[in-house]
Design an enzyme around this catalytic site. Structure first.
Site, PDB file in Angstrom:
ATOM      1  CG  ASP A   1      -7.318  -3.697  -1.824  1.00 19.84           C
ATOM      2  OD1 ASP A   1      -7.775  -4.771  -2.253  1.00 19.84           O
ATOM      3  OD2 ASP A   1      -7.658  -3.204  -0.737  1.00 19.84           O
TER       4      ASP A   1
ATOM      5  CG  ASP B   1      -2.083  -1.009   0.994  1.00 19.41           C
ATOM      6  OD1 ASP B   1      -2.591  -1.100  -0.141  1.00 19.41           O
ATOM      7  OD2 ASP B   1      -2.447  -1.707   1.955  1.00 19.41           O
TER       8      ASP B   1
ATOM      9  CD1 TRP C   1     -10.053  -2.173  -3.374  1.00 19.87           C
ATOM     10  CD2 TRP C   1      -9.809   0.004  -3.780  1.00 19.87           C
ATOM     11  NE1 TRP C   1      -9.947  -1.529  -2.158  1.00 19.87           N
ATOM     12  CE2 TRP C   1      -9.789  -0.192  -2.379  1.00 19.87           C
ATOM     13  CE3 TRP C   1      -9.674   1.300  -4.274  1.00 19.87           C
ATOM     14  CZ2 TRP C   1      -9.632   0.849  -1.474  1.00 19.87           C
ATOM     15  CZ3 TRP C   1      -9.532   2.351  -3.365  1.00 19.87           C
ATOM     16  CH2 TRP C   1      -9.511   2.126  -1.990  1.00 19.87           C
TER      17      TRP C   1
ATOM     18  N   GLY D   1      -8.294 -18.266  -5.880  1.00 23.40           N
ATOM     19  CA  GLY D   1      -8.750 -16.996  -5.366  1.00 23.40           C
ATOM     20  C   GLY D   1      -9.433 -17.154  -4.028  1.00 23.40           C
TER      21      GLY D   1
ATOM     22  NE  ARG E   1     -12.472  -0.532   0.930  1.00 24.07           N
ATOM     23  CZ  ARG E   1     -12.846  -1.101   2.058  1.00 24.07           C
ATOM     24  NH1 ARG E   1     -14.102  -1.058   2.450  1.00 24.07           N
ATOM     25  NH2 ARG E   1     -11.976  -1.735   2.817  1.00 24.07           N
TER      26      ARG E   1
ATOM     27  CB  THR F   1     -13.079 -13.077   0.178  1.00 20.80           C
ATOM     28  OG1 THR F   1     -13.370 -11.678   0.308  1.00 20.80           O
ATOM     29  CG2 THR F   1     -13.556 -13.819   1.422  1.00 20.80           C
TER      30      THR F   1
END
Length: 400
Positions: free
Chosen positions: A178, A117, A254, A236, A250, A238
Site C-alpha cells: 500500500d 498512511d 496498489w 513475505g 487490492r 499477508t
C-alpha cells in the site's frame, strides 16, 4: 536504484479472456451518466456528514460518521476535490478547505499518525488543496505530515515502516505494498522544500518494494519484513489476503497504481516495466465480468468480489497507459480494460439508491480474514471510482 527485472515474469496479456463488453472502449455518454450519479451521492453525503467523515467501510451499505482519526479520511476529502474539479461548484471547495483545517490540526497534535498512511491522508486532502487553491495552510499541513512520514524511514533497511511504534518488535522492519501510494507525499515535500532527504527515502523504499514485494511470477506479497539494522530481507506475509503465498487483489492493484505514480516523480522507467508485469498478472486472473475477487487466487465460486480493488486497478491501468508509447499495443489494451472495468462498475456495482450516507460502489471488501467490511462500500473504492471517471473524461493532474 539497483533492482532488476526478470523478463520471463511478464506474462502475455490474454486479451481473448477479457470481457467482450470491454472491447468498445470509452462510452462517453455512460461515463457522463455515472459522473452525474456519483455527484448526486457526494451531495447527499456532504449534507449527511457535514464536517465529519465516513468510516472506512459501510454497515448494511451506509457509512457511519466519524471524526478525523482513521487512515482513510483523506479519501472523502479527495472526493470533494474531484467534485470541485468536475463542477467548479464553490460548496465542494469550501467543504474541502474546512477539512484542510482539520488535517492541519491532526498532524500538529499527532492524532493517530503513527503509521505510513499519511500519504493517503495528506496527498488527497492537503496536497490537492494546495495544488487547486494555493491555500498556504494546506501546504503547511502536507509538509508537517511528510516530516512525520520521513521519521518512519529505517535507514538500515531502506524502508518506511508501515505500522506501529518504531520500537515495536512485531512491526519493526515491516513494509507493505500500500505504501507505494504514500510515497508521492515525500516527493512533493522534496520538491516543495528542496530537501533531498524526502526523495532519497522514497527512492530507497520503492527499490525495496520492487525487489522484494514483487514475486518472480509478477504476483505480490502484501507485506514484507526486513532486519531493521542490517537491511537483510527476511520473509513475505499477508495481512489481508487469503494466504502468505496468495495474491491479495487490492494489494496487486496498489502496485499497478503506485509504481507508475512514483515513476512520475523519479523517472525510473523500470517502474513502468514492473507495473506492466503486475497489470498482466491481474488482468489474466479476472472472473467473467472483469471485477476481481478479493484475492486473485479466486477466479470463480462463492468468494466475495472487491469492487474497491477493481477501482484502484482501473486508475492504475490509466496511469500506466499514459506512460507507454502511443505505438505500444499494450497502451490501448490497458486503456480499454480500464474503461471496461469502470463501465462494469457503473452498470453492476454502483449504488443507485438515494440513501444518505451510502457509498458509490457496492460489493467491496475491507478485511476479509477479519470479517470487516465484507460485501460493503469502502471509502477508497468510492474515491478511486470517481478518480477513474475523472481520468476517463479529461487530462487530469493527479493529487499523488
Amino acid at each position: 536504484m539497483s533492482f532488476s527485472l526478470n523478463p520471463a515474469a511478464l506474462e502475455p496479456l490474454n486479451t481473448a479472456a477479457l470481457p467482450a463488453s470491454w472491447r468498445g472502449g470509452v462510452d462517453r455518454a455512460a461515463i457522463d451518466r455515472a459522473i452525474e450519479r456519483a455527484l448526486d451521492a457526494v451531495d447527499r453525503n456532504l449534507a449527511h456528514f457535514g464536517d465529519a467523515f465516513p468510516r472506512p467501510s459501510s454497515t448494511h451499505g451506509v457509512y457511519a460518521a466519524m471524526d478525523n482519526t482513521e487512515w482513510t479520511n483523506g479519501f472523502w476529502t479527495g472526493m470533494l476535490w474531484l467534485a470541485y474539479e468536475l463542477t467548479d461548484a464553490p460548496r465542494y471547495r469550501a467543504a474541502a478547505l474546512r477539512h484542510v483545517h482539520s488535517f492541519h490540526t491532526r498532524q500538529r497534535d499527532r492524532i493517530n499518525v503513527n503509521h505510513h498512511d499519511l500519504g493517503f491522508l495528506y496527498s488527497l486532502s492537503c496536497v490537492a488543496g494546495w495544488q487547486l487553491t494555493g491555500e498556504p495552510l494546506a501546504a503547511e499541513a502536507a509538509l508537517g505530515a511528510a516530516r512525520l512520514l520521513l521519521q518512519r524511514y529505517l535507514p538500515g533497511a531502506g524502508i518506511i515502516q508501515a505500522w506501529g511504534e518504531l520500537s515495536d518488535p512485531a512491526q519493526r522492519g515491516r513494509m507493505i505494498i500500500d505504501c507505494n501510494l504514500n510515497l508521492p507525499l515525500l516527493y512533493w515535500a522534496s520538491d516543495h522544500t528542496g530537501d533531498p532527504a524526502f526523495r532519497m527515502a522514497a527512492d530507497r523504499h520503492i527499490e525495496a518494494a520492487a525487489r522484494h514485494i514483487v514475486r518472480p511470477d509478477g504476483s505480490t506479497f502484501h507485506t514484507f519484513f526486513f532486519d531493521p539494522a542490517s537491511g537483510a530481507p527476511l520473509h513475505g506475509k499477508t495481512h489481508q489476503g487469503h494466504a502468505d503465498d496468495s495474491c491479495w487483489a487490492r494489494g496487486q492493484a496498489w502496485g499497478i497504481s503506485g509504481f507508475p505514480l512514483v515513476y512520475r516523480h523519479n523517472g525510473d522507467a523500470r517502474l513502468i516495466e514492473l507495473a506492466q508485469v503486475l497489470a498482466n498478472y491481474f488482468l489474466n486472473r479476472l472472473p467473467e465480468d472483469g471485477v476481481c475477487y478479493w484475492d486473485l487466487d479466486f477466479t470463480s465460486g462463492p468468494e466475495p468480489r472487491d469492487s474497491s480493488g477493481a477501482a484502484v486497478a482501473a486508475c492504475g491501468l490509466l496511469e500506466l497507459a499514459q506512460h507507454l508509447p502511443l505505438a505500444d499495443p499494450l497502451r490501448a489494451e490497458y486503456e480499454r480494460a480500464a474503461a471496461g472495468m469502470v463501465r462494469t462498475l457503473a452498470q453492476d456495482y454502483a449504488d443507485t439508491g438515494i440513501t444518505p450516507g451510502a457509498g458509490l460502489l457496492k460489493h467491496g471488501v475491507y478485511h476479509k480474514p477479519n470479517g470487516v467490511g465484507v460485501d460493503e462500500a469502502c471509502i477508497w473504492g468510492d474515491y478511486f471510482y470517481l478518480e477513474a471517471l475523472v481520468r476517463l473524461t479529461r487530462t487530469w493532474r493527479p493529487y499523488w
